[in-house]
Write a protein that holds these residues in place. Structure first.
Motif, PDB file in Angstrom:
ATOM      1  N   ALA B  50     -31.691  56.362 103.733  1.00  0.00           N
ATOM      2  CA  ALA B  50     -30.665  55.347 103.505  1.00  0.00           C
ATOM      3  C   ALA B  50     -29.645  55.348 104.634  1.00  0.00           C
ATOM      4  CB  ALA B  50     -29.969  55.592 102.168  1.00  0.00           C
ATOM      5  N   LEU B  51     -29.511  56.500 105.297  1.00  0.00           N
ATOM      6  CA  LEU B  51     -28.548  56.650 106.380  1.00  0.00           C
ATOM      7  C   LEU B  51     -29.268  56.957 107.697  1.00  0.00           C
ATOM      8  CD1 LEU B  51     -25.953  58.866 104.494  1.00  0.00           C
ATOM      9  CD2 LEU B  51     -25.915  56.377 104.790  1.00  0.00           C
ATOM     10  N   ASP B  52     -28.582  56.688 108.808  1.00  0.00           N
ATOM     11  CA  ASP B  52     -29.159  56.983 110.120  1.00  0.00           C
ATOM     12  C   ASP B  52     -29.434  58.468 110.263  1.00  0.00           C
ATOM     13  OD1 ASP B  52     -27.223  54.584 112.119  1.00  0.00           O
ATOM     14  OD2 ASP B  52     -28.869  54.336 110.693  1.00  0.00           O
ATOM     15  N   GLY B  53     -30.489  58.756 111.009  1.00  0.00           N
ATOM     16  CA  GLY B  53     -30.768  60.146 111.311  1.00  0.00           C
ATOM     17  C   GLY B  53     -32.144  60.576 110.873  1.00  0.00           C
ATOM     18  N   LEU B  54     -32.377  61.852 110.989  1.00  0.00           N
ATOM     19  CA  LEU B  54     -33.684  62.442 110.739  1.00  0.00           C
ATOM     20  C   LEU B  54     -33.676  63.219 109.421  1.00  0.00           C
ATOM     21  CD1 LEU B  54     -36.431  62.842 112.270  1.00  0.00           C
ATOM     22  CD2 LEU B  54     -35.523  65.060 112.993  1.00  0.00           C
ATOM     23  N   GLU B  55     -34.695  62.957 108.604  1.00  0.00           N
ATOM     24  CA  GLU B  55     -34.898  63.707 107.369  1.00  0.00           C
ATOM     25  C   GLU B  55     -36.197  64.489 107.507  1.00  0.00           C
ATOM     26  OE1 GLU B  55     -31.624  62.218 104.941  1.00  0.00           O
ATOM     27  OE2 GLU B  55     -33.151  63.722 104.461  1.00  0.00           O
ATOM     28  N   GLU B  56     -36.149  65.789 107.220  1.00  0.00           N
ATOM     29  CA  GLU B  56     -37.335  66.611 107.389  1.00  0.00           C
ATOM     30  C   GLU B  56     -37.806  67.151 106.048  1.00  0.00           C
ATOM     31  OE1 GLU B  56     -35.276  68.561 111.209  1.00  0.00           O
ATOM     32  OE2 GLU B  56     -37.303  69.313 110.843  1.00  0.00           O
TER      33      GLU B  56
END
Lengths: 114, 111
Positions: B50-56
């Motif tokens: 839902a937000l900018d960036g990286l999810e691992e």
């Protein structure tokens, strides 16, 4: 694990017959969906529901109808099946949480209309 | 209207890293999700941004840039069992809370 069930798994039927594809979920999800998918192709949204007594048409025109009388049950009906309706029909549900949406899919119904 | 674009096919070797890109056009945006589907199976959820960036999440990572209307799914240490179709999907407020899927990327993992 997801608890969403579709029946039948496979259905072969003649042209002109009325059919109902069943979908039930035991997770208490408000939002439910029907997608249509041909082999190796994208999923097309054909119907969705916000909750009981709420139904909306999706982006793909469909001759099917749906009902949502109970939270857990979202059946799809074809009044008069045609060969062009041959496809896989996938039912899904979600909590609809904006911050973390996750769709749970049933195993699908593979429909063949002869 | 809404549209999503992703490559139709990607091929990689076992143990490698592969990135599957997805660009989208929507009126409004809540989030980008990824699903995996094996032949004959139902789609299964992998990630939601839902937000900018990286999810691992283990070997899989998902990235989102809302300003670029772009995201990607990164698969590391590829295994043969990762051979499947991968769909990006957008949840947007237009016309309700619908989740719209891309056409899918077929990943072939070779030994």
């Amino acid at each position: 694990e997801a608890d969403i069930y579709q029946t039948p798994r496979y259905l072969v039927i003649g042209t002109g017959k009325k059919i109902t594809l069943e979908c039930s979920q035991t997770m208490g999800h408000d939002k439910m969906y029907w997608y249509q998918q041909d082999p190796g192709m994208e999923l097309h949204l054909i119907h969705y529901s916000y909750g009981v007594n709420s139904t909306e048409k999706g982006d793909l025109s469909s001759e099917s109808t749906v009902s949502r009388i109970r939270t857990e049950h979202f059946p799809l009906t074809l009044e008069s099946a045609r060969p062009s309706h041959t496809s896989q029909y996938l039912c899904a549900s979600s909590t609809g949480d904006r911050t973390n949406e996750k769709l749970f899919f049933g195993s699908g119904t593979q429909l063949s209309v002869l | 209207g809404q549209s999503l674009e992703q490559p139709s096919e990607v091929t990689a070797v076992e143990g490698a890293i592969v990135q599957i890109n997805c660009t989208y056009q929507t009126s409004g945006f809540y989030g980008l999700s990824w699903y995996q589907q094996h032949d004959g199976g139902a789609p299964t959820f992998l990630s939601y941004n839902a937000l900018d960036g990286l999810e691992e999440t283990g070997r899989f990572s998902s990235f989102l840039s809302r300003s670029d209307s772009y995201g990607y799914l990164l698969l590391q240490e590829l295994q043969m069992k990762d051979s499947a179709s991968y769909f990006c999907a957008v949840r947007a407020p237009t016309g309700g809370f619908k989740t719209i899927f891309g056409a899918g990327t077929r990943l072939f993992v070779k030994a």
